[in-house]
Design a protein around this motif. Sequence first.
Motif, PDB file in Angstrom:
ATOM      1  N   VAL A 258       0.846  -1.199   0.000  1.00 54.79           N
ATOM      2  CA  VAL A 258       0.000   0.000   0.000  1.00 54.79           C
ATOM      3  C   VAL A 258       0.877   1.243   0.000  1.00 54.79           C
ATOM      4  O   VAL A 258       2.058   1.190   0.336  1.00 54.79           O
TER       5      VAL A 258
ATOM      6  N   GLU B 137      -2.691   3.196   5.406  1.00 53.89           N
ATOM      7  CA  GLU B 137      -3.391   2.106   4.722  1.00 53.89           C
ATOM      8  C   GLU B 137      -2.932   0.720   5.185  1.00 53.89           C
ATOM      9  O   GLU B 137      -3.577  -0.273   4.880  1.00 53.89           O
TER      10      GLU B 137
ATOM     11  N   ARG C 129      -1.943  -6.268   3.966  1.00 54.39           N
ATOM     12  CA  ARG C 129      -1.658  -4.991   3.317  1.00 54.39           C
ATOM     13  C   ARG C 129      -0.495  -4.359   4.072  1.00 54.39           C
ATOM     14  O   ARG C 129      -0.622  -4.039   5.250  1.00 54.39           O
TER      15      ARG C 129
END
Length: 133
Positions: free
Chosen positions: A31, A36, A43
Amino acid sequence: MRDYEIVPDAEVIGWRGACTCGWRGMMWIRVGSAVEEDLPRRRAYIPSSGFSDPSASVEEAIEGEWRAHVMPLKLVDEVRAAAREYASAGERLTDSVAEAKAGGATWAEIGAAVGITRQAAQERWKNARYPLR
């Protein structure tokens, strides 16, 4: 010839484990910001620095997935090794029984040595021949 590909840092979109057998782990998405990042959802944020190596926690997670993948194979290898040892021990036992019988041991003595009856020992090894050396 390399068995890996070098990708420019800016083009790396994520990471995943892989095995020579063809197995590929689930993708970890790269990310664009720390906000994020959500490791439970795979992620991960890695700032652009010329290298796109995943963080230690992502590497550990990928290695854990790979270890889970190879564990059954490792365990089957252990079974294979034990089976070879078992077969070898069985051959050694049969040779020892034949040698003991040729040396004058009774079926009762041989059976007692392996924890079975005289009759069971005789039935199991009645055709065993002392190996010529």
